[in-house]
Design an enzyme around this catalytic site. Structure first.
Site, PDB file in Angstrom:
ATOM      1  N   ASP A   1     -12.428  -8.682   4.691  1.00  0.00           N
ATOM      2  CA  ASP A   1     -13.726  -8.665   3.997  1.00  0.00           C
ATOM      3  C   ASP A   1     -14.335 -10.056   3.995  1.00  0.00           C
ATOM      4  O   ASP A   1     -15.533 -10.237   4.180  1.00  0.00           O
ATOM      5  CB  ASP A   1     -13.581  -8.205   2.528  1.00  0.00           C
TER       6      ASP A   1
ATOM      7  N   ASP B   1      -6.426  -6.759   4.321  1.00  0.00           N
ATOM      8  CA  ASP B   1      -7.555  -6.095   3.657  1.00  0.00           C
ATOM      9  C   ASP B   1      -8.491  -7.146   3.074  1.00  0.00           C
ATOM     10  O   ASP B   1      -9.705  -7.113   3.280  1.00  0.00           O
ATOM     11  CB  ASP B   1      -7.029  -5.173   2.548  1.00  0.00           C
TER      12      ASP B   1
ATOM     13  N   LYS C   1       2.870 -15.446   2.620  1.00  0.00           N
ATOM     14  CA  LYS C   1       3.031 -16.205   1.387  1.00  0.00           C
ATOM     15  C   LYS C   1       4.525 -16.505   1.275  1.00  0.00           C
ATOM     16  O   LYS C   1       5.200 -16.137   0.301  1.00  0.00           O
ATOM     17  CB  LYS C   1       2.498 -15.366   0.198  1.00  0.00           C
TER      18      LYS C   1
ATOM     19  N   ASP D   1      -3.317 -18.196   0.814  1.00  0.00           N
ATOM     20  CA  ASP D   1      -4.345 -18.884   0.013  1.00  0.00           C
ATOM     21  C   ASP D   1      -5.051 -19.943   0.854  1.00  0.00           C
ATOM     22  O   ASP D   1      -6.283 -20.073   0.833  1.00  0.00           O
ATOM     23  CB  ASP D   1      -3.730 -19.485  -1.268  1.00  0.00           C
TER      24      ASP D   1
ATOM     25  N   TYR E   1       0.818  -1.206   0.000  1.00  0.00           N
ATOM     26  CA  TYR E   1       0.000   0.000   0.000  1.00  0.00           C
ATOM     27  C   TYR E   1       0.861   1.268   0.000  1.00  0.00           C
ATOM     28  O   TYR E   1       0.435   2.320  -0.441  1.00  0.00           O
ATOM     29  CB  TYR E   1      -0.884   0.041   1.253  1.00  0.00           C
TER      30      TYR E   1
END
Ligand code: IPM
Ligand code: MG
Length: 357
Positions: free
Chosen positions: A251, A247, A191, A223, A142
């Site tokens: 959600d 982020d 990851k 994942d 970001y």
């Protein structure tokens, strides 16, 4: 006590939901003898319209000088075509950076009354879940270097993910402390099978883990985490992860609670001044219709009382009131599901919560 709260209502449904939370705070103030003093500042699309920039200095200064910030939501299709560095979202990122808010706490739990609104299979829902995502908020992709350049195949764009040891250490400590106060289980999500930043992340979390022998720590690839969240959400207590993974996963976590309209968040740094906001966006499609669910913002105000003002009894009072209206069957449009309830407007729902404070 007096508390100065900066209100950043923002765009879309932002103003409606923040108004709801302000009413609730006023009532809590009356009940417990506190004075909450509210000052409004513009940020997001509304600030762009007025000043030609999404985050005026006055807003940054006002927020910095307040005891805490309550934010609605920013953005909307109206500003889809403004230059990228003037987009409403920049205001949010700018505020997080300016206030040094490197921690984002995003709790997600299933309310028994809302099990019917959950999109998961009933046998998974019945096991319940109560988790907190600790998202790093001022680093990673970001805030990394980005741009356009000539590449091997012509024009290309790039964004960079970078994390320093210091940034990982401080968010890891917050996560371990959070786990220590809960079920003492921490899952660090990365990851590391592909990314170097993730390998440093994992190594650093393992080092900090030595200081927290009482917390059980494990690692999960992002994942896999995305899959486990819908397969067996009950296995998560505290999950710590980078800005972008957090982020996305937050959600997902919100959706399995039944509605994104319910999830609050707290953005914190090293000082007591935090920024509190619902995790949902500005929902321009329903702005002004009165359909917005104020609960996530009201619960964000409760988090403010708990984390920035150390008013845990007052925070409990708000959370219990929200629980009570849900138990009694009151619903806004987003959580009505197949309950058969007549959906309440944002104002009506706020009034129901206030009656129960
Ligand atoms: C969030 C939002 C923001 C983010 C956007 C609006 C910049 O999605 O708070 O989760 O990506 O952090
Ligand atoms: Mg998001």
């Amino acid at each position: 006590m007096n508390y100065n709260i900066a209100l950043v209502k923002g765009d879309g449904i932002g103003p409606e939901i923040v108004e709801g939370a302000v009413e609730v705070l006023k009532k809590v103030g009356e009940k417990y003898g506190h004075q909450f003093i509210f000052t409004e500042y513009l940020a997001g699309g509304c600030a762009y319209d007025k000043y030609g920039k999404p985050l005026p200095e006055e807003t940054v200064e006002g927020c910095k000088n307040s005891d805490s910030v309550l934010l609605g939501a920013v953005g909307g299709p109206k500003w889809d075509n403004v230059p990228s560095d003037l987009r409403p979202e920049k205001a949010l990122l700018g505020l997080r950076a300016a206030l040094g808010l490197y921690t984002n706490l995003r709790p997600a739990k299933i309310y028994p009354a809302l099990m019917g609104a959950c999109t998961l299979r009933p046998d998974i829902v019945e096991r319940g879940f109560d988790l907190v995502i600790v998202r790093e908020l001022t680093g990673g992709i970001y805030f990394g270097e980005r741009g356009r350049r000539e590449g091997r195949y012509g024009e290309e764009a790039y964004d960079t993910e970078a994390y320093s040891v210091m940034e990982i250490e401080r968010i890891a400590r917050v996560a371990f402390e959070t786990a220590r106060k809960r079920r003492k289980n921490l899952i660090s999500i990365d990851k590391a099978n592909v990314l170097e930043t993730s390998r440093l992340w994992r190594q650093t979390v393992n080092r900090i883990a030595e200081e927290y022998q009482d917390v059980e720590v494990s690692h999960m690839y992002v994942d896999n985490a995305a899959m486990q969240l819908v397969r067996e959400p009950s296995r998560f207590d505290v999950a710590v992860t980078s800005n972008m993974f957090g982020d996305i996963l937050s959600d997902e976590a919100s959706q399995i609670t039944g509605s994104i309209g319910l999830l609050p968040s707290a953005s914190l740094g090293d000082s007591k001044c935090g920024m509190y906001e619902p995790i949902h966006g500005s929902a321009p499609d329903i702005a002004g219709t009165g359909k917005a669910n104020p609960m996530a913002t009201i619960l964000s105000a409760a988090m403010m009382l708990r984390y920035s003002f150390d008013l845990s009894e007052e925070a409990d009072c708000i959370e219990n009131a929200v629980n009570a209206v849900l138990e009694e069957g009151f619903r806004t449009a987003d959580i009505v599901g197949n309950s058969g309830a007549e959906p309440l407007s944002c104002k009506e729902m706020t009034a129901k919560i206030i009656e129960r404070l």
